[in-house]
Design a protein around this motif. Structure first.
Motif, PDB file in Angstrom:
ATOM      1  N   ALA A 107       0.845  -1.196   0.000  1.00  0.00           N
ATOM      2  CA  ALA A 107       0.000   0.000   0.000  1.00  0.00           C
ATOM      3  C   ALA A 107       0.882   1.249   0.000  1.00  0.00           C
ATOM      4  O   ALA A 107       0.643   2.201  -0.751  1.00  0.00           O
ATOM      5  N   ALA A 108       1.932   1.220   0.843  1.00  0.00           N
ATOM      6  CA  ALA A 108       2.821   2.382   0.945  1.00  0.00           C
ATOM      7  C   ALA A 108       3.552   2.640  -0.372  1.00  0.00           C
ATOM      8  O   ALA A 108       3.874   3.786  -0.704  1.00  0.00           O
ATOM      9  N   ALA A 109       3.815   1.553  -1.132  1.00  0.00           N
ATOM     10  CA  ALA A 109       4.540   1.711  -2.399  1.00  0.00           C
ATOM     11  C   ALA A 109       3.597   2.070  -3.543  1.00  0.00           C
ATOM     12  O   ALA A 109       4.008   2.137  -4.700  1.00  0.00           O
ATOM     13  N   GLY A 110       2.320   2.281  -3.246  1.00  0.00           N
ATOM     14  CA  GLY A 110       1.380   2.742  -4.257  1.00  0.00           C
ATOM     15  C   GLY A 110       0.778   1.645  -5.112  1.00  0.00           C
ATOM     16  O   GLY A 110       0.429   1.876  -6.270  1.00  0.00           O
ATOM     17  N   SER A 111       0.625   0.441  -4.525  1.00  0.00           N
ATOM     18  CA  SER A 111       0.016  -0.648  -5.299  1.00  0.00           C
ATOM     19  C   SER A 111      -1.456  -0.341  -5.580  1.00  0.00           C
ATOM     20  O   SER A 111      -2.144   0.246  -4.756  1.00  0.00           O
ATOM     21  N   ARG A 112      -1.932  -0.775  -6.757  1.00  0.00           N
ATOM     22  CA  ARG A 112      -3.332  -0.545  -7.110  1.00  0.00           C
ATOM     23  C   ARG A 112      -4.233  -1.428  -6.247  1.00  0.00           C
ATOM     24  O   ARG A 112      -5.363  -1.068  -5.937  1.00  0.00           O
ATOM     25  N   ASN A 113      -3.739  -2.614  -5.893  1.00  0.00           N
ATOM     26  CA  ASN A 113      -4.539  -3.537  -5.094  1.00  0.00           C
ATOM     27  C   ASN A 113      -3.615  -4.281  -4.132  1.00  0.00           C
ATOM     28  O   ASN A 113      -3.173  -5.383  -4.425  1.00  0.00           O
ATOM     29  N   PRO A 114      -3.314  -3.654  -2.989  1.00  0.00           N
ATOM     30  CA  PRO A 114      -2.294  -4.212  -2.085  1.00  0.00           C
ATOM     31  C   PRO A 114      -2.610  -5.627  -1.611  1.00  0.00           C
ATOM     32  O   PRO A 114      -1.706  -6.427  -1.414  1.00  0.00           O
ATOM     33  N   SER A 115      -3.908  -5.943  -1.437  1.00  0.00           N
ATOM     34  CA  SER A 115      -4.231  -7.235  -0.829  1.00  0.00           C
ATOM     35  C   SER A 115      -4.483  -8.338  -1.854  1.00  0.00           C
ATOM     36  O   SER A 115      -4.909  -9.422  -1.497  1.00  0.00           O
ATOM     37  N   GLU A 116      -4.180  -8.072  -3.138  1.00  0.00           N
ATOM     38  CA  GLU A 116      -4.450  -9.095  -4.156  1.00  0.00           C
ATOM     39  C   GLU A 116      -3.587 -10.337  -3.984  1.00  0.00           C
ATOM     40  O   GLU A 116      -3.863 -11.369  -4.577  1.00  0.00           O
ATOM     41  N   ILE A 117      -2.524 -10.235  -3.172  1.00  0.00           N
ATOM     42  CA  ILE A 117      -1.613 -11.377  -3.025  1.00  0.00           C
ATOM     43  C   ILE A 117      -2.077 -12.354  -1.938  1.00  0.00           C
ATOM     44  O   ILE A 117      -1.453 -13.396  -1.744  1.00  0.00           O
ATOM     45  N   ILE A 118      -3.166 -12.017  -1.237  1.00  0.00           N
ATOM     46  CA  ILE A 118      -3.568 -12.848  -0.096  1.00  0.00           C
ATOM     47  C   ILE A 118      -3.836 -14.297  -0.506  1.00  0.00           C
ATOM     48  O   ILE A 118      -3.296 -15.229   0.111  1.00  0.00           O
ATOM     49  N   ILE A 119      -4.639 -14.483  -1.556  1.00  0.00           N
ATOM     50  CA  ILE A 119      -4.979 -15.850  -1.972  1.00  0.00           C
ATOM     51  C   ILE A 119      -3.720 -16.628  -2.351  1.00  0.00           C
ATOM     52  O   ILE A 119      -3.521 -17.770  -1.925  1.00  0.00           O
ATOM     53  N   ALA A 120      -2.857 -15.966  -3.141  1.00  0.00           N
ATOM     54  CA  ALA A 120      -1.619 -16.627  -3.558  1.00  0.00           C
ATOM     55  C   ALA A 120      -0.775 -16.999  -2.340  1.00  0.00           C
ATOM     56  O   ALA A 120      -0.209 -18.098  -2.263  1.00  0.00           O
ATOM     57  N   ALA A 121      -0.706 -16.077  -1.365  1.00  0.00           N
ATOM     58  CA  ALA A 121       0.106 -16.339  -0.174  1.00  0.00           C
ATOM     59  C   ALA A 121      -0.474 -17.488   0.635  1.00  0.00           C
ATOM     60  O   ALA A 121       0.266 -18.324   1.158  1.00  0.00           O
ATOM     61  N   ILE A 122      -1.796 -17.549   0.720  1.00  0.00           N
ATOM     62  CA  ILE A 122      -2.410 -18.648   1.477  1.00  0.00           C
ATOM     63  C   ILE A 122      -2.119 -19.992   0.800  1.00  0.00           C
ATOM     64  O   ILE A 122      -1.750 -20.960   1.467  1.00  0.00           O
ATOM     65  N   LEU A 123      -2.225 -20.014  -0.537  1.00  0.00           N
ATOM     66  CA  LEU A 123      -1.919 -21.259  -1.264  1.00  0.00           C
ATOM     67  C   LEU A 123      -0.465 -21.670  -1.017  1.00  0.00           C
ATOM     68  O   LEU A 123      -0.177 -22.828  -0.698  1.00  0.00           O
ATOM     69  N   ALA A 124       0.453 -20.707  -1.166  1.00  0.00           N
ATOM     70  CA  ALA A 124       1.878 -21.030  -1.031  1.00  0.00           C
ATOM     71  C   ALA A 124       2.215 -21.448   0.388  1.00  0.00           C
ATOM     72  O   ALA A 124       2.984 -22.383   0.614  1.00  0.00           O
ATOM     73  N   THR A 125       1.631 -20.759   1.372  1.00  0.00           N
ATOM     74  CA  THR A 125       1.975 -21.060   2.759  1.00  0.00           C
ATOM     75  C   THR A 125       1.383 -22.405   3.183  1.00  0.00           C
ATOM     76  O   THR A 125       1.960 -23.120   4.000  1.00  0.00           O
ATOM     77  N   THR A 126       0.241 -22.778   2.583  1.00  0.00           N
ATOM     78  CA  THR A 126      -0.318 -24.096   2.873  1.00  0.00           C
ATOM     79  C   THR A 126       0.641 -25.185   2.407  1.00  0.00           C
ATOM     80  O   THR A 126       0.917 -26.146   3.139  1.00  0.00           O
ATOM     81  N   CYS A 127       1.188 -24.995   1.188  1.00  0.00           N
ATOM     82  CA  CYS A 127       2.174 -25.961   0.686  1.00  0.00           C
ATOM     83  C   CYS A 127       3.366 -26.044   1.617  1.00  0.00           C
ATOM     84  O   CYS A 127       3.815 -27.133   1.981  1.00  0.00           O
ATOM     85  N   SER A 128       3.902 -24.876   2.017  1.00  0.00           N
ATOM     86  CA  SER A 128       5.124 -24.893   2.816  1.00  0.00           C
ATOM     87  C   SER A 128       4.867 -25.521   4.181  1.00  0.00           C
ATOM     88  O   SER A 128       5.703 -26.249   4.707  1.00  0.00           O
ATOM     89  N   THR A 129       3.677 -25.283   4.751  1.00  0.00           N
ATOM     90  CA  THR A 129       3.373 -25.858   6.061  1.00  0.00           C
ATOM     91  C   THR A 129       3.246 -27.374   5.969  1.00  0.00           C
ATOM     92  O   THR A 129       3.795 -28.101   6.790  1.00  0.00           O
TER      93      THR A 129
END
Lengths: 178, 205
Positions: free
Chosen positions: B154-176
């Motif tokens: 958000a601070a860096a001026g992203s158009r949609n700061p939270s768009e990475i949430i789904i991707a992060a949840i998928l990736a973190t599920t794999c890593s866990t």
């Protein structure tokens, strides 16, 4: 929208827990909440003191390692290999620093946002990497240090495999989604 | 841990000697030592606060209820820990705080969980299987909302700061999943099996 909702929620969680748990304990379970809180706090205080030497040990080693520039050599060495898979070169330092230093990683991510932008592929990739990995060495040193466990057996390899999976999964997921 | 620690310092000094970064390395050693203490002091406050709150929840039976609800899962992940042991309550709270991205609360609960697990380990200086699995679980990040990085975006001026949430949840599920599975599989390797502490770990279930 979602972000506002999330940040509002995370602002409310702690105060609500601090009110709700003691209120329930006092009224329903007749717990002497203040005495009970102090007992737990005492224990927390001593654990906090006990981990200081372990924290100094690991942070000094990591600080020296980062300041020496050894990280750059590691990045340079791995770059040809990760390039084969199309993994962006700018994201490599983030992935390698992540298990060592949380604040250092956030610094590197800010750099990527400045140069490539947060909405670029690499900007999204480093965001997802941050969210799917942890500062493994810090967690290992502090958690095992607090109970004076010296032989960590398979904890480190298992954790690093998890981190590696996090990075690989982040790359694949970003490729598919963005 | 000995090898990791020595290895980091060894590589740092060798690289510094070759690249002439010795002054930086020397300064970093002192600076990091200071940072460690500042960090610990902050952590002591959080530790006292959250373990105080946790004790209240424990005395009210809330932690035990949570651990009971998660019993089927814990029975598989931590087969060596007795079902009614306080460690499981602390682990449940640690995971919960991690998922919500409450790092300040997660660390105290995690350290408390380690203390409880060490209780099962007697005076041993060797990590039990349960401790290794818990550490792998913890260091694979189970957070559902990477609040820090969303803030940065958000601070860096992203158009949609939270768009990475789904991707992060998928990736973190794999890593866990991989972290927990590899902790369980590595524990079976003869090399790691041999070093398993004898103490009183193999109780009840």
């Amino acid at each position: 929208m979602l972000k506002d909702l999330l940040s509002a929620a995370s602002n409310w969680v702690v105060p609500l827990l601090l009110l709700g748990i003691p209120l329930y304990a006092f009224t329903v379970r007749r717990v002497k909440v203040y005495e009970s809180f102090i007992e737990g706090a005492k224990e927390g205080f001593w654990i906090g003191v006990k981990i200081i030497p372990y924290l100094v040990g690991i942070l000094v080693a990591i600080g020296m390692f980062r300041a020496s520039g050894a990280m750059d050599l590691l990045v340079a060495g791995l770059r040809p290999l990760t390039g084969l898979f199309g993994f962006p070169a700018e994201a490599l330092p983030v992935a390698l620093l992540r298990p060592l230093s949380g604040s250092g990683t956030l610094g590197l991510i800010s750099d990527v946002f400045q140069t490539a932008g947060p909405d670029s592929f690499v900007g999204r990739l480093v965001s997802v990497i941050e969210g799917s990995t942890e500062t493994t060495f810090y967690v290992l040193a502090v958690y095992f240090g607090s109970v004076a466990v010296r032989k960590s057996r398979h904890a480190l390899p298992a954790s690093l495999l998890g981190d590696l999976t996090g990075v690989v999964a982040a790359f694949i997921v970003c490729r598919l989604l963005f | 841990m000995n090898l990791v620690w020595l290895g980091l310092i060894f590589l740092a000094v060798i690289t510094a000697a070759l690249r002439g970064t010795m002054p930086e390395v020397s300064a970093a050693a002192f600076k990091s030592a200071g940072t460690a203490v500042t960090l610990s002091l902050g952590l002591i406050g959080a530790m006292a606060l959250f373990l105080g709150l946790m004790r209240v929840a424990q005395d009210a039976g809330l932690v035990q209820a949570l651990a009971r609800a998660l019993r089927p899962l814990f029975k598989w992940i931590f087969p060596d820990v007795p079902a009614d042991h306080p460690a499981l309550g602390a682990i449940a709270l640690n995971m919960g705080a991690n998922m919500l991205g409450l790092g300040d609360a997660a660390t105290p609960m995690g350290l408390k969980a380690m203390q409880d697990l060490q209780q099962l380990n007697g005076e041993s200086e060797t990590a039990t299987n349960a401790m290794c699995t818990f550490l792998a679980l913890n260091s694979s990040s189970v957070q559902l909302v990477p609040a820090m990085v969303i803030g940065l975006r958000a601070a860096a001026g992203s158009r949609n700061p939270s768009e990475i949430i789904i991707a992060a949840i998928l990736a973190t599920t794999c890593s866990t999943i991989v972290a927990v599975l590899s902790a369980k599989l590595l524990a079976r390797l003869p090399y790691f099996k041999k070093s398993r502490p004898r103490a009183k770990e193999s109780s009840s279930c």
